[in-house]
Motif scaffolding. Sequence first.
Motif, PDB file in Angstrom:
ATOM      1  N   ASN A 172       0.867  -1.178   0.000  1.00 22.76           N
ATOM      2  CA  ASN A 172       0.000   0.000   0.000  1.00 22.76           C
ATOM      3  C   ASN A 172       0.901   1.223   0.000  1.00 22.76           C
ATOM      4  O   ASN A 172       1.834   1.306   0.800  1.00 22.76           O
ATOM      5  N   PRO A 227       0.167  -5.342   2.806  1.00 23.59           N
ATOM      6  CA  PRO A 227      -1.213  -5.729   3.156  1.00 23.59           C
ATOM      7  C   PRO A 227      -1.298  -6.665   4.367  1.00 23.59           C
ATOM      8  O   PRO A 227      -2.255  -6.593   5.140  1.00 23.59           O
ATOM      9  N   LEU A 240      -6.993   0.942   0.708  1.00 22.42           N
ATOM     10  CA  LEU A 240      -5.985   0.158   1.426  1.00 22.42           C
ATOM     11  C   LEU A 240      -6.336  -1.316   1.268  1.00 22.42           C
ATOM     12  O   LEU A 240      -7.480  -1.707   1.497  1.00 22.42           O
ATOM     13  N   THR A 241      -5.353  -2.115   0.857  1.00 25.40           N
ATOM     14  CA  THR A 241      -5.559  -3.554   0.771  1.00 25.40           C
ATOM     15  C   THR A 241      -5.021  -4.197   2.036  1.00 25.40           C
ATOM     16  O   THR A 241      -3.906  -3.895   2.465  1.00 25.40           O
TER      17      THR A 241
END
Length: 358
Positions: A240, A283, A321-322
């Motif tokens: 990210n 992530p 955001l992952t």
Amino acid sequence: MRGKDVRLDKVSIRFGDSTAVQPTDLSIHAGEFFSILGPSGCGKTTLLRTISGFIQPSEGRVLIGGEDMAGKGPNERPTALIFQNLALFPLMSVAENVAFGLEARGMRKADRLKRAQELLDLVALGGFGDKRPSDLSGGQRQRVAIARALAVEPAVLLLDEPLSALDLKLRQHMRSELRAIQKRVGITFIYITHDQGEALAMSDRVAVMSRGKLEQVADADTLYAEPATPFVATFVGEQNVLRGTVTSLADTLAALDTPIGRVEGRVKGPIRLGEPALLMIRPERIVLGTGGVNAVPVRLAARNLEGPSVHLQCAAAGQTLTVTVPNGPSVRALPDELTLSFGVEDALVFPMGTLAHG
Ligand SMILES: Nc1ncnc2c1ncn2[C@@H]1O[C@H](COP(=O)(O)OP(=O)(O)O)[C@@H](O)[C@H]1O
Ligand SMILES: [Mg+2]
């Protein structure tokens, strides 16, 4: 067979006005499995062909086993090169293919075939000498090409994306095969690929290359956990990326003002107060809840199941955001509004720079 070390001393390579490889220093150890990893067009093949002697450097020196290779052609170097296109001879048997280079060296036929048999044993194709290349699977043909390259007893084997024509399953299988062959033979392997999975799985060390320049040379764990540049951080694994302005700066820690608020991370390069910078967080280093110093309220936008893990796409202030979390009952029952958090140690702050994916 014995491996030799390979040293590049300020090597640069130009084609006309364009520079394919920037001045590069590099030491590859004898017996090492060394990979050069980078996107298409970054200069990997050019660098490899310079080591093998098909290209002379515009500046600098290539040393193999301490010996300057200036003026030496491919046949005068202790190297062998394997291309993506294996170029096995279809009308020769597998054993004849392997023995091919030995005839030019004046070895008698009986000795050639004996040597070919030893090499086929080495790549676990002992019973296949009488077959034709077309009788073999893609992975077996790959091993024949390796045996043929090893026949001339190189100290350094150069491999230019040799697995890229194979399907995914075979490619993954060949990673461990290649690694095992390298261990058995003990010579230096220099392996180039654009596939990070291959490089990270097989290599003692990896050089990450971008636009003709080596960005970082390190083992796989270091590249992943401590990338040296924004390019390496985003090319190796998922990331990210948040853009922000540096609002406070201590020795090793910095705070950025980003669209999702104030976030703190570890300083990974020369940044300055009041100037733009990048913050990166993997992530799998983001957790659900308020456990970390950096906490962000988000809205759950999508949930992508990947078997053992789940990728959550979370939206906050126009950013996505992952988050990767282990699959389980709690993930299936998540509310739409949640809080994410991550630790300062896991957030890396870089100066602005080139990213791998846009
Ligand atoms: N013989 C050549 N003449 C001119 N340009 C070349 C030549 N070989 C490669 N290049 C250029 O050098 C750069 C690096 O190419 P290459 O080493 O093949 O990259 P990679 O193997 O990483 O995909 C590219 O921009 C390519 O177009
Ligand atoms: Mg190439």
